[in-house]
Design a protein around this motif. Sequence first.
Motif, PDB file in Angstrom:
ATOM      1  N   PHE A   1      -0.910   8.053  -3.540  1.00 63.05           N
ATOM      2  CA  PHE A   1      -0.584   6.716  -3.252  1.00 63.05           C
ATOM      3  C   PHE A   1       0.547   6.142  -4.079  1.00 63.05           C
ATOM      4  O   PHE A   1       1.387   5.469  -3.539  1.00 63.05           O
ATOM      5  CB  PHE A   1      -1.882   5.883  -3.512  1.00 63.05           C
TER       6      PHE A   1
ATOM      7  N   SER B   1       4.083   4.797  -2.690  1.00 63.19           N
ATOM      8  CA  SER B   1       4.526   3.393  -2.833  1.00 63.19           C
ATOM      9  C   SER B   1       5.960   3.425  -3.523  1.00 63.19           C
ATOM     10  O   SER B   1       6.890   2.666  -3.097  1.00 63.19           O
ATOM     11  CB  SER B   1       3.486   2.743  -3.676  1.00 63.19           C
TER      12      SER B   1
ATOM     13  N   CYS C   1       8.687   4.335  -1.070  1.00 61.07           N
ATOM     14  CA  CYS C   1       9.186   3.421  -0.384  1.00 61.07           C
ATOM     15  C   CYS C   1      10.237   2.388  -0.831  1.00 61.07           C
ATOM     16  O   CYS C   1      11.143   1.922  -0.643  1.00 61.07           O
ATOM     17  CB  CYS C   1       7.974   2.511   0.147  1.00 61.07           C
TER      18      CYS C   1
ATOM     19  N   VAL D   1       3.972   1.897  -9.993  1.00 61.88           N
ATOM     20  CA  VAL D   1       4.959   2.267  -9.024  1.00 61.88           C
ATOM     21  C   VAL D   1       6.369   1.786  -9.363  1.00 61.88           C
ATOM     22  O   VAL D   1       7.366   2.116  -9.316  1.00 61.88           O
ATOM     23  CB  VAL D   1       4.508   1.327  -7.643  1.00 61.88           C
TER      24      VAL D   1
ATOM     25  N   PHE E   1      -0.381  -5.629  -2.341  1.00 59.16           N
ATOM     26  CA  PHE E   1      -1.166  -4.547  -2.152  1.00 59.16           C
ATOM     27  C   PHE E   1      -2.549  -5.033  -1.972  1.00 59.16           C
ATOM     28  O   PHE E   1      -3.375  -4.699  -1.189  1.00 59.16           O
ATOM     29  CB  PHE E   1      -1.411  -3.810  -3.764  1.00 59.16           C
TER      30      PHE E   1
ATOM     31  N   GLU F   1      -1.834  -0.419 -10.827  1.00 59.52           N
ATOM     32  CA  GLU F   1      -1.090   0.587  -9.765  1.00 59.52           C
ATOM     33  C   GLU F   1       0.239   0.085  -9.396  1.00 59.52           C
ATOM     34  O   GLU F   1       1.095   0.970  -9.375  1.00 59.52           O
ATOM     35  CB  GLU F   1      -1.824   0.490  -8.338  1.00 59.52           C
TER      36      GLU F   1
ATOM     37  N   PHE G   1       0.150   0.364   2.075  1.00 59.72           N
ATOM     38  CA  PHE G   1      -0.254   1.396   1.396  1.00 59.72           C
ATOM     39  C   PHE G   1      -1.361   0.890   0.503  1.00 59.72           C
ATOM     40  O   PHE G   1      -2.418   1.549   0.069  1.00 59.72           O
ATOM     41  CB  PHE G   1       0.917   2.025   0.403  1.00 59.72           C
TER      42      PHE G   1
ATOM     43  N   ILE H   1       5.022  -2.533   1.399  1.00 58.94           N
ATOM     44  CA  ILE H   1       4.252  -2.026   0.405  1.00 58.94           C
ATOM     45  C   ILE H   1       2.842  -2.485   0.749  1.00 58.94           C
ATOM     46  O   ILE H   1       1.891  -1.512   0.465  1.00 58.94           O
ATOM     47  CB  ILE H   1       4.650  -2.962  -0.769  1.00 58.94           C
TER      48      ILE H   1
ATOM     49  N   MET I   1       4.421  -7.693  -5.909  1.00 59.30           N
ATOM     50  CA  MET I   1       3.882  -6.318  -5.525  1.00 59.30           C
ATOM     51  C   MET I   1       2.292  -6.282  -5.422  1.00 59.30           C
ATOM     52  O   MET I   1       1.553  -5.869  -4.587  1.00 59.30           O
ATOM     53  CB  MET I   1       4.429  -5.218  -6.474  1.00 59.30           C
TER      54      MET I   1
ATOM     55  N   ASN J   1       4.585   2.391   8.208  1.00 61.69           N
ATOM     56  CA  ASN J   1       4.285   0.924   8.539  1.00 61.69           C
ATOM     57  C   ASN J   1       4.615   0.429  10.107  1.00 61.69           C
ATOM     58  O   ASN J   1       3.647  -0.255  10.503  1.00 61.69           O
ATOM     59  CB  ASN J   1       5.192  -0.063   7.719  1.00 61.69           C
TER      60      ASN J   1
ATOM     61  N   ALA K   1       8.079   5.897   4.666  1.00 62.95           N
ATOM     62  CA  ALA K   1       7.283   4.938   4.302  1.00 62.95           C
ATOM     63  C   ALA K   1       7.389   3.826   5.200  1.00 62.95           C
ATOM     64  O   ALA K   1       6.389   3.160   5.647  1.00 62.95           O
ATOM     65  CB  ALA K   1       7.433   4.379   2.939  1.00 62.95           C
TER      66      ALA K   1
END
Length: 455
Positions: free
Chosen positions: A12, A16, A19, A257, A61, A253, A240, A237, A57, A329, A325
């Motif tokens: 993961f 991410s 991407c 990233v 998520f 997380e 993911f 984003i 971000m 999507n 990535a």
Amino acid sequence: MEREKFSSRLGFILISAGCAIGLGNVWRFPYITGQYSGAAFVLIYLFFLVILGLPIMVMEFAVGRASQKSAALSFDVLEPKGTKWHWYKWGAIAGNYLLMMFYTTIGGWMILYFVKMASGSFTGLDAEGVAAEFTGLMGQPGLMTFCMILVVAVCFFICAGGLQKGVERITKYMMLCLLFLMIILAVHSVFLEGGSEGLEFYLKPDFGKLVEAGIGEAVFAAMGQAFFTLSLGIGAIAIFGSYIGKERALTGEAVSVTLLDTGVALMAGLIIFPACFAYNVQPDSGPRLIFITLPNVFQSMAGGRIWGSLFFLFMTFAAMSTIIAVFENIISFAMDLTGCSRKKAVIVNFIAIVILSMPCVLGFNLWSGFMPFGEGTNVLDLEDFIVSNNLLPLGSLVYLLFCTSRYGWGFKNFMKEANTGNGIKFPAWARVYVSYILPLIVLFIFVEGYISKFL
């Protein structure tokens, strides 16, 4: 049908980051850093990365994980009844397609340059000869189309294998190779004779030089780069987020990233600045840096053919990690919206992306008379402007308002989702900042983007 999940946390984080890690890290970041006095600019950039990029971000998520859908349906699932947040799905979908309309062409150039470098096509060419290679490529729509279709086919083939067996497995190896290649290239550059000046420029802050370059301009450039480097605002984003479990809180997380993305950008500078200073070459902007300046540097180097091949292999991985990535999507959009199978989504989108990528290819040759922003501009500039200056900031604003407004999903729901699991939590004290100050900063970036482009 149960939603697919990543098999591991590493998968993961790497995907991410894949991407977010793209060509902007490798050619835009070093060039802007060079323009605004090196190390002092890097410090400002890192500050904005934390206060701008990170919160948005986490929100993407959270929307992905709470809805278990791509941006095609995530707002439909989470919005209060009767509201119209789901209209933004068309902006998110458009952003992903538009990004791929030019990114696939540049990905094709990377593969071609890797082959050229490895086969020795540049051997014996002087600076003008290297520049002529790139100019010649721009005049060959057939070759550019072939390379673009090759990239699209390879990346869709990987996505066709599914999330775990295709996207996760291949991207994991690709990202680990990318990081390994970067370390080798950076170590080699750092030890080049005459490269120490480049290192000093890049790592030793000189605030006097920053004042000369213009602090206001530098701050805006740092904000823009921090914002665009993470590909936020088009649901690229969020997807993911929809593939991960509830074991980890999302702020931690997002930090992982962001650190990986920033690490790659900083390492790109370690590769480029010492090499350019060692061979008295100006680190130019945009395509010139990658396709004209650096091949000249590799030409002058002992074992340059090997180093050049490794560099363009790394660049190919950087481009393809983003393309895979975003393709994932796009496939998820199709599956969420129509309920079709992954295989059908891949076939239909393969044809669509190839057709949509043609204007960018032709913009350098047959359609070169079309100059949307005046002399010297082309279709790629227009497509990039629509994505970077419009859909990314406006989309980020939508995610921000959706997660903080009581007319949207709301701050309480966002906090509950973001802080489920172990790890760093999203701080409750940041509510005023993300609700009122950050949206104004994003709006400022959007407006300033237009001012700098047209005034």
